[in-house]
Design a protein around this motif. Sequence first.
Motif, PDB file in Angstrom:
ATOM      1  N   ARG A 199     -12.282 -39.808  18.761  1.00 60.68           N
ATOM      2  CA  ARG A 199     -10.834 -40.410  19.195  1.00 60.68           C
ATOM      3  C   ARG A 199     -10.296 -38.940  19.299  1.00 60.68           C
ATOM      4  N   HIS A 200     -10.219 -38.464  20.627  1.00 57.95           N
ATOM      5  CA  HIS A 200      -9.364 -37.198  20.867  1.00 57.95           C
ATOM      6  C   HIS A 200      -8.988 -37.003  22.259  1.00 57.95           C
ATOM      7  N   ARG A 201      -8.171 -36.276  22.829  1.00 60.31           N
ATOM      8  CA  ARG A 201      -7.887 -35.973  23.965  1.00 60.31           C
ATOM      9  C   ARG A 201      -8.050 -34.496  24.495  1.00 60.31           C
ATOM     10  N   TYR A 202      -8.489 -33.623  23.682  1.00 59.08           N
ATOM     11  CA  TYR A 202      -8.676 -32.444  23.894  1.00 59.08           C
ATOM     12  C   TYR A 202     -10.065 -32.016  23.823  1.00 59.08           C
ATOM     13  N   GLU A 240      -3.000 -27.764  23.492  1.00 59.60           N
ATOM     14  CA  GLU A 240      -2.091 -29.006  22.450  1.00 59.60           C
ATOM     15  C   GLU A 240      -0.877 -28.387  21.551  1.00 59.60           C
ATOM     16  N   GLY A 251      -9.665 -34.142  11.034  1.00 64.65           N
ATOM     17  CA  GLY A 251      -9.193 -34.327  12.388  1.00 64.65           C
ATOM     18  C   GLY A 251      -7.500 -34.458  12.233  1.00 64.65           C
ATOM     19  N   GLY A 252      -6.959 -34.411  13.362  1.00 64.41           N
ATOM     20  CA  GLY A 252      -5.283 -34.653  13.189  1.00 64.41           C
ATOM     21  C   GLY A 252      -4.733 -34.085  14.538  1.00 64.41           C
ATOM     22  N   GLN A 260     -12.401 -28.062  16.825  1.00 64.01           N
ATOM     23  CA  GLN A 260     -11.504 -27.291  17.936  1.00 64.01           C
ATOM     24  C   GLN A 260     -11.142 -26.148  17.122  1.00 64.01           C
ATOM     25  N   CYS A 267     -13.547 -33.179  14.614  1.00 61.73           N
ATOM     26  CA  CYS A 267     -12.595 -33.338  15.660  1.00 61.73           C
ATOM     27  C   CYS A 267     -11.603 -32.083  15.860  1.00 61.73           C
ATOM     28  N   LEU A 268     -10.655 -32.327  15.308  1.00 58.46           N
ATOM     29  CA  LEU A 268      -9.555 -30.992  15.348  1.00 58.46           C
ATOM     30  C   LEU A 268     -10.183 -29.779  14.800  1.00 58.46           C
TER      31      LEU A 268
HETATM   32  N1  GLN Z   1      -5.520 -33.484  18.443  1.00 60.10           N
HETATM   33  C1  GLN Z   1      -6.752 -33.212  18.908  1.00 60.10           C
HETATM   34  C2  GLN Z   1      -7.127 -34.014  20.241  1.00 60.10           C
HETATM   35  O1  GLN Z   1      -6.183 -34.854  20.659  1.00 60.10           O
HETATM   36  C3  GLN Z   1      -8.022 -33.639  17.861  1.00 60.10           C
HETATM   37  C4  GLN Z   1      -7.858 -35.138  17.510  1.00 60.10           C
HETATM   38  C5  GLN Z   1      -8.419 -35.815  16.287  1.00 60.10           C
HETATM   39  O2  GLN Z   1      -8.781 -34.845  15.339  1.00 60.10           O
HETATM   40  N2  GLN Z   1      -8.751 -36.860  16.184  1.00 60.10           N
HETATM   41  O3  GLN Z   1      -8.166 -33.571  20.981  1.00 60.10           O
END
Ligand code: GLN
Length: 607
Positions: free
Chosen positions: A500-503, A444, A392-393, A424, A420-421
């Motif tokens: 834990r993410h937004r997108y 993003e 993630g990131g 994506q 997560c990221l």
């Molecule tokens: N940046 C991406 C989001 O906000 C992934 C977040 C993450 O990897 N924790 O959705």
Amino acid sequence: MADEVNELLASVGHTSYETEFYSPTPEGYVPGKTKYVVVLGTVMSGLGKGIFSSSLAKILKDKGLKVAPIKMEGYLNLDSGTLNPFRHGEVFVLDDGMETDMDLGTYERMLNENLNKMNFTTSGQIFTRVLDRERQGGYLGRDVQMIPHVTGEVKRLLRELAAKSQADVVFIEVGGTVGDYENGYFIEALRELAYEEGDKSVCVVALTYVMEPKTLGEQKSKAAQLGLRQVMQAGLVPHIIACRCPSPITEKVKQKISMFSNVPQRRVFSMHDVESIYLVPEMLREAGMDREVLTILELHDRVNQRSEDTARRKWVKFVDDLLAQKDREVTIGVTGKYTSIRDAYASIDKALEHCSAHAGCRINIEWIDTTEITPRNVAEKLKHCHGIIVPGGFGNRGVDGKIACVQHARENKLPFLGICLGFQMAVIEFARNVCKLDDANSTEFAPQCKSPVIDILPEQKKLEGLGGNMRLGAKDIDLKEGSMISRLYDNSAIKRLRFRHRYEVDPRFIATLEKHGLVFSGRHPSQPIMQMLELPQSMHPYFVGTQAHPCLTSRPLSPDGMFLGLVKAALQRAYPQGTLEGVSIEKPRPASNGAAAPTPAMAVTGQ
Ligand code: GLN
């Protein structure tokens, strides 16, 4: 009137307007039911206080006692959500969405249980509670002071945890070291707590550091003595002293520390370096620290011996499996932007460690910085890897390198797990290179892109009642029947993981992605929110991803399914297909004592 005021004062902890006592006691609190263990650090931070405290909590839990840990942080942030992983290590997300310090991960893994927001507090939270109470007129004309009101709030919080958890022992770990300006009031609050709760209610454990300067070749206890003196200056007398040291501490040092701190020598323990943190619980048990705590808190009659025997057996087996000589090994690349700091990916590190014990293989982790990866050098950078994790990131940096890693893994059948990221990135890579949506991206990084396959979808968030905020905490995921991921999770229909993410994946693109072969094997139970993906095994041996963070819930005794799947797929890549016994992605190999006997094929490959 005076009676009314006294009644109101009593409700916030003052026994009467005239009194100096301020001892807030929440509803349901039974004095004497819950005992407290306080762990304080001295001399310096970085001694492994979290590992020590959680190990001690674990060996008490093993005895059938209910324990409730709490980590108290001196900083003013309300949680750890805004802290930079470069400086503070990973942000650990609890089941209820609380964003905490990575030590909470250590507690969850050691105690094998889910914690919640009551198990973590910061000065920011405490002051917020005090200031809110002040605005509501809760202090009735009194000037609100650090002592007794702020310290009182700390006591209230601890007693609330005791009352809600019905714990036998609340385990309090104060962040930083004694003498730090910012946590001074925590220590004062604990002094008051010990005074109010009375004898045999609070056990103070001081963790200290015995130096072993190379030039002297002997152990020196002066810094430890000075650190312990600071504890006593704060008004707390340690009951137990645990001494961190590279090697076992000598009798002479024990005597000195005992003599200068009034702590009997049998309660001064050596906490020397050991091969694995998972050996610490057994080390404390063998040294008898658990018995001393029980004696100090008069808890012997609450112990369940059978519970301890079972728990101990399981744990020792895990540690034996983990440390057994392994005759096969794989290399897993973790391709992220925080790779210079191992703590930034602590849970991934730990999840792989759990797999090592259960799959019976050594796992070498290669931390690969994606800011340096390009489509031209990716093959070279990943050449040692038998599998990769794209973690993630947040933010733009290193994103192109991550996409290059995904493409390389997909095209070269290199086992891949996207978190997560990373999930994506897998969607974006697939959209660009397989579905030929050239401008596919996440808003993003490219708010104006033509194919925003990853986007912020406020309408969906509203359905979940989250507004525009981060989607946080554990949620149920519907698993697609018959999918590889559902098999990895014991053919379950539902898996609960933490987010834990937004997108997220824009539902407008789902049909196109699926038409080209991408399988969304995990979805929100009622919304078109995609949470897990995989490629069919006809296309790729192991290509999976999830919007969640499965590493957060991997435990020593129950490793995460997607991680274990990755390690097994990596093993199949490392050793010729069909020659490796006991490694099947579908059926987890039961953890055994040590590694499997080498097969002839292994001998051929020289492993
Ligand atoms: N940046 C991406 C989001 O906000 C992934 C977040 C993450 O990897 N924790 O959705």
